[in-house]
Write a protein that holds these residues in place. Structure first.
Motif, PDB file in Angstrom:
ATOM      1  N   SER A 101      53.182  46.783  41.510  1.00  0.00           N
ATOM      2  CA  SER A 101      52.069  45.891  41.845  1.00  0.00           C
ATOM      3  C   SER A 101      50.742  46.617  41.786  1.00  0.00           C
ATOM      4  O   SER A 101      50.653  47.805  42.118  1.00  0.00           O
ATOM      5  CB  SER A 101      52.245  45.326  43.255  1.00  0.00           C
ATOM      6  OG  SER A 101      53.263  44.359  43.275  1.00  0.00           O
ATOM      7  N   HIS A 102      49.730  45.882  41.392  1.00  0.00           N
ATOM      8  CA  HIS A 102      48.344  46.349  41.543  1.00  0.00           C
ATOM      9  C   HIS A 102      47.553  45.231  42.205  1.00  0.00           C
ATOM     10  O   HIS A 102      47.444  44.129  41.665  1.00  0.00           O
ATOM     11  CB  HIS A 102      47.713  46.686  40.186  1.00  0.00           C
ATOM     12  CG  HIS A 102      46.234  46.898  40.282  1.00  0.00           C
ATOM     13  ND1 HIS A 102      45.687  47.941  41.005  1.00  0.00           N
ATOM     14  CD2 HIS A 102      45.187  46.198  39.799  1.00  0.00           C
ATOM     15  CE1 HIS A 102      44.358  47.862  40.928  1.00  0.00           C
ATOM     16  NE2 HIS A 102      44.034  46.821  40.208  1.00  0.00           N
ATOM     17  N   LEU A 103      47.022  45.525  43.382  1.00  0.00           N
ATOM     18  CA  LEU A 103      46.185  44.574  44.102  1.00  0.00           C
ATOM     19  C   LEU A 103      44.752  44.919  43.742  1.00  0.00           C
ATOM     20  O   LEU A 103      44.248  45.976  44.158  1.00  0.00           O
ATOM     21  CB  LEU A 103      46.458  44.724  45.600  1.00  0.00           C
ATOM     22  CG  LEU A 103      45.700  43.847  46.580  1.00  0.00           C
ATOM     23  CD1 LEU A 103      45.710  42.390  46.164  1.00  0.00           C
ATOM     24  CD2 LEU A 103      46.326  43.991  47.970  1.00  0.00           C
ATOM     25  N   GLY A 104      44.112  44.113  42.930  1.00  0.00           N
ATOM     26  CA  GLY A 104      42.781  44.500  42.480  1.00  0.00           C
ATOM     27  C   GLY A 104      42.017  43.346  41.881  1.00  0.00           C
ATOM     28  O   GLY A 104      42.518  42.225  41.763  1.00  0.00           O
ATOM     29  N   PHE A 105      40.783  43.656  41.515  1.00  0.00           N
ATOM     30  CA  PHE A 105      39.919  42.619  40.951  1.00  0.00           C
ATOM     31  C   PHE A 105      40.060  42.566  39.435  1.00  0.00           C
ATOM     32  O   PHE A 105      40.423  43.549  38.792  1.00  0.00           O
ATOM     33  CB  PHE A 105      38.450  42.873  41.326  1.00  0.00           C
ATOM     34  CG  PHE A 105      37.844  44.096  40.687  1.00  0.00           C
ATOM     35  CD1 PHE A 105      37.355  44.051  39.381  1.00  0.00           C
ATOM     36  CD2 PHE A 105      37.757  45.293  41.382  1.00  0.00           C
ATOM     37  CE1 PHE A 105      36.801  45.181  38.788  1.00  0.00           C
ATOM     38  CE2 PHE A 105      37.209  46.424  40.792  1.00  0.00           C
ATOM     39  CZ  PHE A 105      36.731  46.373  39.491  1.00  0.00           C
ATOM     40  N   ILE A 106      39.724  41.409  38.891  1.00  0.00           N
ATOM     41  CA  ILE A 106      39.395  41.286  37.469  1.00  0.00           C
ATOM     42  C   ILE A 106      37.990  40.724  37.422  1.00  0.00           C
ATOM     43  O   ILE A 106      37.698  39.717  38.079  1.00  0.00           O
ATOM     44  CB  ILE A 106      40.367  40.355  36.737  1.00  0.00           C
ATOM     45  CG1 ILE A 106      41.777  40.943  36.775  1.00  0.00           C
ATOM     46  CG2 ILE A 106      39.917  40.150  35.283  1.00  0.00           C
ATOM     47  CD1 ILE A 106      42.818  40.078  36.083  1.00  0.00           C
ATOM     48  N   GLU A 107      37.117  41.399  36.703  1.00  0.00           N
ATOM     49  CA  GLU A 107      35.750  40.909  36.543  1.00  0.00           C
ATOM     50  C   GLU A 107      35.452  40.801  35.053  1.00  0.00           C
ATOM     51  O   GLU A 107      35.734  41.725  34.277  1.00  0.00           O
ATOM     52  CB  GLU A 107      34.746  41.873  37.194  1.00  0.00           C
ATOM     53  CG  GLU A 107      33.311  41.334  37.078  1.00  0.00           C
ATOM     54  CD  GLU A 107      32.249  42.235  37.712  1.00  0.00           C
ATOM     55  OE1 GLU A 107      32.559  43.396  38.040  1.00  0.00           O
ATOM     56  OE2 GLU A 107      31.110  41.762  37.853  1.00  0.00           O
ATOM     57  N   CYS A 108      34.861  39.688  34.664  1.00  0.00           N
ATOM     58  CA  CYS A 108      34.411  39.518  33.291  1.00  0.00           C
ATOM     59  C   CYS A 108      33.263  40.489  33.028  1.00  0.00           C
ATOM     60  O   CYS A 108      32.355  40.616  33.857  1.00  0.00           O
ATOM     61  CB  CYS A 108      33.953  38.082  33.084  1.00  0.00           C
ATOM     62  SG  CYS A 108      33.328  37.785  31.413  1.00  0.00           S
TER      63      CYS A 108
END
Ligand code: HEC
Ligand code: HEC
Ligand code: CA
Ligand code: CA
Ligand code: CA
Ligand code: CA
Ligand code: CA
Ligand code: CA
Ligand code: CO
Ligand code: CO
Lengths: 171, 395, 395, 171
Positions: C118-125
């Motif tokens: 798992s990776h708990l993280g953001f995705i930002e454009c």
């Protein structure tokens, strides 16, 4: 980070929180309260008999809990006294509940399940009386009111060990 | 290494002739609130309601269909006694009363002005896993008998702030009676000390306003404690010298012991774990390596260690914890196992940061008897037979 | 202290006569997939699509309506170039080809047998916040111009395992060309080293199968990198000695500099923060204490510190970080501010664990000019006027 | 924890992952590949002229990109050469794109937006030819095929700095 002296007093990680709670008028306080304690605090005026309760029970409760209180789609309310230490314990109002106050409190707030809050105080006393009678705790001619309900001693009164009770230091 | 794709490899036909249909015409447009796709629709909660009372019962989180440690809000387990109330947040208030200096009411709009804090953690029903007490191992998917646990980020006002504003005396009145605004008017008598230590009046779940079935517009959050204490649709906190002895802290959520006496006021969730992959109802196709994956949690703090066994608990290997490892939160653990085609019994065993170790079923039964009903947290065993069928077993 | 509620306080009427209607009749029953309630329905994504091409555009996450650091999947921002494909997971495969020892295909069912992480993280454009380059501060809610960022738990197969199975030569072919199975057939040339270091082939989002608009059935996850690299509906990874120079790594997602040359292959998201409460369009009712709340993140690792200012950046106070503070993940920060009724300018400034500090707008413009379009991550300013109105301003 | 020797070899935090990838037949490999590289690798057989492209462009593209390629609901494709270092840069195929290969690759896979993958190789060559002509890069009588497209030198060929290119050590 910046030197503490540079931090303006009006801006910080935390400041005193706002105080936005609105005082509750005393009249509104008493009106909203429906908690009934083991010592009888919270019990309203009113009264009801085992006989009245029997009629009410058949009309309002038996469809779910069974005509004799032995359970149907909802659970059994009657019986099981003496069974708790056996391999097949039956936990009911009579066998398990430590306080009669809980009966009044719970029926008034939550029963009948399809119309909670619909019973008047006299009716709740009567239903409590009938259920205690059906469990052998009150005689057939009993009448309950605030004082007499608070005086009922339930068979399993001493049956509970409060494991994490904050009034006692942990073991 | 193979050479890169050759030039001029493609004829004069349409470039897209070998493409799947979804690459040959525009896809769906934007939506204001996303939903699982039709292909994933089978991943659903599993309701089990009283047939005479549709709002009385549970809906299970399908644990064996999920991965990671979070639960999407739409799959958070449900436990209601008389349905989900449709509360008007403009009318609803939180009241703090009883033995306080100033009985106070707050509206939702007021509460948004207070400092907020988040707790990323699990909520588990105290009655979760209670089929574990059965004489025979229940034959159901793991989510359908251990699935009354879900994990979310809960954000709201630290209760300490509101209690202090009302003015409480922790010595004289160590109890707080919480009440819900549902048709069951749920009650719970709780220690003031816990509410002040880390209790939250949660307004947000996973970033958005709390879902109706999880307590909208506000819910009591008590990290690590059983679900019944985390009163949904919270409307009132009453300070008291004594507990109320409400129906759900006497008749229910108490644990009958073999001597006929019952444990009461047992709030913290014990250290616990279970394998979700493989688990009951699944099948190993052939000998070979299988990935083991499961969840571990404890109401007392962080998970320190999870071990796995393939021989019913004789030998243990340490699993990997797939971080973050957070206090009072589910932790995903992972290990691998080579199946040789022989019968096997898969287990997991968690240890938390206080040193508490998840008990075997025999040890839990020896300590608590067979009629405790609540707080079942023993090691879970999955038997694998020679055909690779996985079934819930006792060892 | 006031005395406990008096006995006999209630008359002989119905016990429930003062109760709200939702406490007087049973609530709603259980549901297989929960939804926000009608009262919370205004918390929605905000689509902005090309009027000639309904699947071309974005849907913004309404940041100023959210709290905590997670984004519910239904509110995860959307960015599609030609809509959301309706992929049949039984047909879809992932292929690894190009300069590999063994070109291979995997079906979804095969991938479920691999180790997961798992990776708990953001995705930002990479195009998020690009209105910040405008001459005049855009007058929109923060979610409607910074809301192309969302945070989820992504779980799937470490790409290293699949790349190694196909057999790659990191020296000879340092590039991987990713391709999506949407109607745009999205492409991205990416460094093999990043995919091997922490790339995931994500199959799960927040515990359940990935949502269609986020890449169902599988998506490339590259922690901390701009969204366009995290190819959705992934169908193919092609190993190559050279980058493809695809349209979205030349014409777009490159940053034109004042000298007419453009920065290309800029993947990591810079250190960034913004206040969501208060923020543009909100209003302070009266003098007094206000809670400040916002999000900070960095593609380089953990947030180390967030500072806030109320005077446009002259003086700074350190905010509290509301844990967990995770690498390449949004972190919620909080502070408090006493408004004296005078005009003020609220800002936040993040520092990450590498020591990188979020730049002022002037510094970012000095370094990058006005036509970079992508990777805008300067300090955001909210002006408060004497009436308490909060507006986006430049300082 | 248990002594390492007690851990059975068949059970551990990690074991070698399975190898479940299916070999791709060489025939299927070539068929699926549509990537076109700057050096022309990946370009298919076929050819198309500026004149053919002009007709196709008006029929299939102008509705969104404008009859002259100066943009409409979709962006401009033509113009802006020499504007990149100005205060009002116009980034188009002609002014900004470093490689002609990208044009073929992208049109073939993604355009027209409502029918991606519908164009034949000859048509994509023709459309690429017309767009390069409209941008002053090819003469009106030009015909493109794999070799001639790979030979096109775009005006902004040297306009990009690969910041994090894995082939070079970071600065
Ligand atoms: C429509 C069905 C229904 C009707 C009618 C109904 N009940 Fe119930 N009752 C229930 C259910 C279901 C429960 C268990 C609720 C829960 O989930 O906690 C319950 C619980 C109880 C309990 C607690 C039992 C225990 O052991 O904890 C009492 C006491 C009770 N009911 C009394 C009554 C009385 C008195 C009436 C009539 C005035 C009544 N009920 C009418 C369904 C009903
Ligand atoms: C239905 C509308 C529509 C039609 C018809 C259409 N396009 Fe496009 N085109 C777009 C949109 C929208 C984009 C931008 C896509 C994005 O979001 O990246 C685009 C992008 C492009 C680009 C990239 C521009 C740049 O600067 O990056 C090229 C080249 C292009 N189109 C060529 C064509 C050609 C050639 C045709 C006809 C065969 C065509 N388009 C037909 C809508 C259309
Ligand atoms: Ca029994
Ligand atoms: Ca019972
Ligand atoms: Ca719950
Ligand atoms: Ca995205
Ligand atoms: Ca411009
Ligand atoms: Ca342009
Ligand atoms: Co308990
Ligand atoms: Co970039």
């Amino acid at each position: 980070g910046p030197a503490p002296s540079a931090v303006p007093a009006a801006l910080a990680a935390e400041l005193a929180p706002p105080r936005l709670g609105r005082p509750v008028p005393a009249e509104a306080l008493a009106r909203g309260d429906r908690h009934v304690f083991p010592d009888g605090r919270g019990l309203p005026a009113g009264r009801g008999s085992v006989a009245q309760g029997a009629v009410l029970y058949q009309a309002q409760c038996a469809a779910c809990h069974g005509v004799d209180g032995r359970g149907l789609t909802a659970e059994e309310l009657v019986g099981g006294v003496g069974s708790l230490a056996s391999a097949e314990p039956e936990k009911t109002v009579g066998s398990y509940w430590p306080h009669a106050s809980t009966l009044f409190d719970f029926i008034r707030r939550a029963m009948p399940l399809h119309a909670p809050g619909s019973l008047k105080a006299d009716e709740v006393y009567a239903l409590s009386a009938w259920l205690l009678h059906a469990n052998g705790i009150l005689p057939a001619e009993a009448v309950l009111d605030a004082a007499s309900l608070a005086a009922v001693r339930m068979p399993n009164r001493a049956g509970f060990v409060a494991v994490d009770d904050p009034r006692r230091p942990p073991p | 290494l193979a050479s890169a794709p050759a030039a001029l490899a493609q004829g004069p036909g349409e470039a897209g002739e070998d493409l799947p249909p979804w690459m040959r015409s525009p896809g769906a447009g934007f939506s204001v609130y996303g939903q699982p796709g039709p292909q994933a629709q089978r991943v659903l909660r599993r309701p089990g309601a009283n047939r005479a009372a549709p709002g009385n019962g549970v809906a299970w989180t399908p644990l064996e269909q999920l991965e990671g440690f979070l639960t999407p809000s739409g799959l958070h387990f449900e436990r209601h006694h008389n349905g989900v109330p449709a509360i008007d947040p403009a009318v609803h208030t939180l009241r703090i009363d009883g033995a306080v200096r100033r009985p106070l009411d707050w509206r939702l709009a007021d509460l948004l002005r207070y400092p907020q804090r988040s707790h990323l953690g699990f909520i588990e029903c105290g009655g979760n896993s209670n089929a574990g007490w059965n004489e025979e191992p229940i034959q159901r998917p793991v989510g359908s008998f251990h699935g009354l646990i879900s994990t979310s980020e809960w954000t709201g006002v630290p209760l300490r702030l509101l209690l202090d504003e009302a003015g409480v005396d922790a010595q004289a009145t160590p109890w707080v009676i919480a009440e819900g605004a549902d048709a069951f008017a749920m009650q719970a008598s709780l220690p003031l000390a816990k509410l002040r230590a880390d209790g939250l009046l949660a307004l947000w779940q996973n970033g958005e306003p709390i879902r109706p079935e999880q307590g909208y517009p506000m819910r009591l959050i008590l990290p690590g404690w059983e679900g019944v204490t985390q009163v949904k649709w919270l409307r009132r906190l009453t300070l008291s010298a004594e507990p109320l002895m409400a129906r759900n802290e006497t008749s229910k959520y108490t644990e009958l012991q073999p001597d006929g006496r019952a444990r009461q006021f047992t709030w913290a969730i014990g250290v616990k774990s279970l394998l979700t992959t493989p688990s009951h109802g699944q099948r190993l196709d052939a000998r070979g390596t299988y990935q083991l994956s499961g969840l571990a949690w404890s109401g007392a703090g962080r998970i320190r260690k999870v071990e796995v066994s393939a021989d019913g608990g004789r030998r243990w290997a340490e699993a990997a914890l797939d971080g973050p490892v957070l206090p009072r939160c589910t932790t995903r653990f992972r290990a691998a196992w080579r199946w040789d085609g022989q019968p096997a019994v898969l287990q997991s065993r968690a240890t938390d940061e206080t040193g508490a170790v998840q008990p075997s079923r025999a040890a839990l039964l020896a300590a608590r008897g067979r009629n405790g009903y609540f707080h079942y947290h023993a090691i879970v065993s999955w038997g694998v037979d020679e055909e690779g069928a996985v079934r819930h077993v006792y060892v």
